[in-house]
Write a protein that holds these residues in place. Sequence first.
Motif, PDB file in Angstrom:
ATOM      1  N   UNK A 183      17.826   6.585  -9.040  1.00 27.72           N
ATOM      2  CA  UNK A 183      16.944   6.473 -10.014  1.00 27.72           C
ATOM      3  C   UNK A 183      15.736   5.732  -9.628  1.00 27.72           C
ATOM      4  N   UNK A 184      15.802   4.671  -8.736  1.00 31.55           N
ATOM      5  CA  UNK A 184      14.537   3.976  -8.337  1.00 31.55           C
ATOM      6  C   UNK A 184      13.639   5.079  -7.560  1.00 31.55           C
ATOM      7  N   UNK A 185      14.238   5.826  -6.553  1.00 33.31           N
ATOM      8  CA  UNK A 185      13.448   6.639  -5.682  1.00 33.31           C
ATOM      9  C   UNK A 185      13.061   8.277  -6.182  1.00 33.31           C
ATOM     10  N   UNK A 186      13.772   8.488  -7.283  1.00 29.74           N
ATOM     11  CA  UNK A 186      13.537   9.812  -7.839  1.00 29.74           C
ATOM     12  C   UNK A 186      12.050  10.191  -7.758  1.00 29.74           C
ATOM     13  N   UNK A 187      11.137   9.671  -8.139  1.00 30.72           N
ATOM     14  CA  UNK A 187       9.949  10.055  -8.019  1.00 30.72           C
ATOM     15  C   UNK A 187       9.159  10.155  -6.662  1.00 30.72           C
ATOM     16  N   UNK A 188       9.813   9.632  -5.645  1.00 32.76           N
ATOM     17  CA  UNK A 188       9.331   9.894  -4.360  1.00 32.76           C
ATOM     18  C   UNK A 188      10.204  11.113  -3.760  1.00 32.76           C
ATOM     19  N   UNK A 189      11.346  11.158  -4.104  1.00 31.21           N
ATOM     20  CA  UNK A 189      12.089  12.428  -3.592  1.00 31.21           C
ATOM     21  C   UNK A 189      11.424  13.599  -4.144  1.00 31.21           C
ATOM     22  N   UNK A 190      11.214  13.421  -5.474  1.00 33.66           N
ATOM     23  CA  UNK A 190      10.378  14.740  -6.405  1.00 33.66           C
ATOM     24  C   UNK A 190       9.240  15.223  -5.758  1.00 33.66           C
ATOM     25  N   UNK A 191       8.451  13.991  -5.213  1.00 32.06           N
ATOM     26  CA  UNK A 191       7.012  14.472  -4.955  1.00 32.06           C
ATOM     27  C   UNK A 191       7.207  15.292  -3.211  1.00 32.06           C
ATOM     28  N   UNK A 206      -1.538   4.888   4.981  1.00 34.22           N
ATOM     29  CA  UNK A 206      -0.981   4.276   3.804  1.00 34.22           C
ATOM     30  C   UNK A 206      -0.383   3.029   4.253  1.00 34.22           C
ATOM     31  N   UNK A 207       0.168   3.038   5.264  1.00 30.37           N
ATOM     32  CA  UNK A 207       0.887   1.692   5.829  1.00 30.37           C
ATOM     33  C   UNK A 207      -0.019   0.588   6.014  1.00 30.37           C
ATOM     34  N   UNK A 208      -1.184   1.104   6.391  1.00 27.64           N
ATOM     35  CA  UNK A 208      -2.195   0.102   6.565  1.00 27.64           C
ATOM     36  C   UNK A 208      -2.714  -0.555   5.528  1.00 27.64           C
ATOM     37  N   UNK A 209      -2.743   0.172   4.271  1.00 29.54           N
ATOM     38  CA  UNK A 209      -3.131  -0.381   2.972  1.00 29.54           C
ATOM     39  C   UNK A 209      -1.807  -0.951   2.138  1.00 29.54           C
ATOM     40  N   UNK A 210      -0.782  -0.572   2.512  1.00 28.00           N
ATOM     41  CA  UNK A 210       0.280  -1.099   1.524  1.00 28.00           C
ATOM     42  C   UNK A 210       1.566  -1.236   2.580  1.00 28.00           C
ATOM     43  N   UNK A 211       1.877  -2.566   2.392  1.00 30.29           N
ATOM     44  CA  UNK A 211       2.987  -3.212   3.413  1.00 30.29           C
ATOM     45  C   UNK A 211       4.016  -2.976   2.780  1.00 30.29           C
ATOM     46  N   UNK A 212       4.966  -1.765   3.089  1.00 31.98           N
ATOM     47  CA  UNK A 212       6.019  -1.574   2.773  1.00 31.98           C
ATOM     48  C   UNK A 212       6.750  -0.871   4.073  1.00 31.98           C
ATOM     49  N   UNK A 213       7.049  -1.702   5.209  1.00 36.47           N
ATOM     50  CA  UNK A 213       7.855  -1.388   6.256  1.00 36.47           C
ATOM     51  C   UNK A 213       9.280  -0.623   5.992  1.00 36.47           C
ATOM     52  N   UNK A 267      12.061   0.305 -10.341  1.00 33.54           N
ATOM     53  CA  UNK A 267      10.931   0.392  -9.557  1.00 33.54           C
ATOM     54  C   UNK A 267       9.756   1.331 -10.314  1.00 33.54           C
ATOM     55  N   UNK A 268       8.526   0.522 -10.360  1.00 33.91           N
ATOM     56  CA  UNK A 268       7.534   1.487 -10.727  1.00 33.91           C
ATOM     57  C   UNK A 268       6.723   1.737  -9.627  1.00 33.91           C
ATOM     58  N   UNK A 269       6.426   2.915  -9.166  1.00 31.79           N
ATOM     59  CA  UNK A 269       5.647   3.187  -8.004  1.00 31.79           C
ATOM     60  C   UNK A 269       4.311   3.861  -8.265  1.00 31.79           C
ATOM     61  N   UNK A 270       3.244   3.185  -7.523  1.00 33.74           N
ATOM     62  CA  UNK A 270       1.918   3.929  -7.813  1.00 33.74           C
ATOM     63  C   UNK A 270       1.860   5.180  -7.081  1.00 33.74           C
ATOM     64  N   UNK A 271       0.840   5.880  -7.429  1.00 35.61           N
ATOM     65  CA  UNK A 271       0.550   7.323  -6.538  1.00 35.61           C
ATOM     66  C   UNK A 271       0.343   7.029  -5.230  1.00 35.61           C
ATOM     67  N   UNK A 272      -0.351   5.968  -4.852  1.00 35.15           N
ATOM     68  CA  UNK A 272      -0.740   5.703  -3.431  1.00 35.15           C
ATOM     69  C   UNK A 272       0.606   5.442  -2.662  1.00 35.15           C
ATOM     70  N   UNK A 273       1.524   4.590  -3.293  1.00 34.87           N
ATOM     71  CA  UNK A 273       2.720   4.061  -2.613  1.00 34.87           C
ATOM     72  C   UNK A 273       3.655   5.358  -2.231  1.00 34.87           C
ATOM     73  N   UNK A 274       3.665   6.453  -3.339  1.00 34.18           N
ATOM     74  CA  UNK A 274       4.443   7.418  -3.273  1.00 34.18           C
ATOM     75  C   UNK A 274       3.706   8.432  -2.298  1.00 34.18           C
TER      76      UNK A 274
END
Length: 487
Positions: free
Chosen positions: A85-93, A30-37, A3-10
């Motif tokens: 692997x997919x969520x590595x950037x999220x957990x790192x941040x 962020x939820x208001x601008x990005x629907x990823x419940x 998955x390619x995450x944008x900075x705003x999503x992370x």
Amino acid sequence: MAIQWSEAQIAGIVESVLRQIKNEDSQTAARKTWDASSYCGRKLIGVYEDMNEAIRAAEAGYRAVRAMSVAEREKLITVIRRMTRDEAPIMAQLGVTETGMGRVDHKTAKHILVADKTPGTEDITSAVKTGDHGLTLTEPAPFGVVGSITPSTNPSETVICNSIGMIAAGNGVVFNPHPNAIATSNYAVDLINRASREVGGPPVLVASVVKPTLETADIMYKNPSIRLLVCTGGPGVVKSVLSSGKKAIGAGAGNPPVIVDDTADVRKAGKDIIDGCTFDNNLPCIAEKEVFAFDNIADELIGAMKANGAYMLTREQADKLASIVLVDKVNPKTGIAKKIVNRDCVGRDASVLLGKIGVKAGNEVRCLICETSFDHLFVQEELMMPILPIVRVKNIDEAIELAVKAEHGNRHTAHMHSKNIDNLTRFARAVETTIFVKNAPSYAGIGFGGEGHTTFTIAGPTGEGLTSARSFTRYRRCVMADNFRII
Ligand code: NAD
């Protein structure tokens, strides 16, 4: 494809998880601008208010894992690897934001390493002995529910690495994460449970608590359902699990010395040492912490380090920094003060540390180096920050003597840059560490640019070494006397 995450999503996910941990309204901006419940504003799965409740959930997870075939367990582990692997950037941040320590790029790499190189069910192998009296089978069996204490330095990496190994071995697991890394650790607990749901496994496979404390750890120690304790952390917590009266695996502190002799490729040694020492801002327990350099190559080594982003501190600057990064802690019983690391400095960028002594620098400075005596606190204390003292030595005898002393008998990790096999062998024998890396950055020792599996639980004190699934098993024997032999 990852998955390619944008900075705003992370940023949105990080904010959402941190707000949940702080018990605030989880409807993030962020939820208001990005629907990823599925990520934002959702309660993390498997995280309980009460440790006993968490243990009951982990027991149910254990029963479910026991009912799975090995192939089903492996399928589950495959999904954990993919999600990691997919969520590595999220957990790192999340890890950097929550703890203030480490680097996002390096933490991302650490998660991918865990996903790729933590052994799964293939690590569990049985043994057979046949002879005149028939056949004996020895199988590594699960312990049951494992209680795992995890550190702030590699929080989600340790939760995922432990989970893969413990589940591969057929165990359940409940975590008591570090109080400074609750959101990051519990995000990883949630990830394991999402993976379980995806493959039709138990809805809660691994569990944790909302507010881990020493008291919740104590409940874990005393609960009869916990059959094995696994602890990754400093000396205090390792001592506490080893005093629990239960079978325990202790992965404790290190203070890895590096020797560079005059046969080494000095330019490469300088680069390797800076690369290893600055990995995740020196948080890994295996990272280079002090250098013993032969006098006749020390200047060249320092030059190579400077060419790779090292800033040379003067003695005065080093002493000033030491008075900031190490602080006195008085023992209330004895009144005696002891130096401990200042938590506000652990895992910080070199430029931030330099700023504390009034020197402005940018990210081009990766590491602060200085020449010190052997007795300097930078040599003696496990700093876990990108500060590297260099001690000049006359010869290999002095290098080995001082490096062994600086390791403090932890028997954790040591490094050497040399082409002299006799010197390499002598140091390896003398220091008796679990990991010994020759002519490479420290992280080669955990499979990053080196052969072998990875782990973030290196159990020196209790002897399991670089833990993997088989470390979390108990051996059981089944004997068929005088039969079942086919020859
Ligand atoms: P830490 O020792 O501060 O904490 C580890 C965990 O233990 C936390 O959850 C903490 O709350 C808990 N804890 C502390 N004292 C306790 C006690 N008496 N009883 C119960 N729980 C207790 O660790 P940290 O600062 O996050 O990690 C850094 C230390 O861990 C360093 O010394 C590092 O070398 C070591 N470490 C070792 C390994 C390894 O594999 N050997 C891996 C990572 C970190």
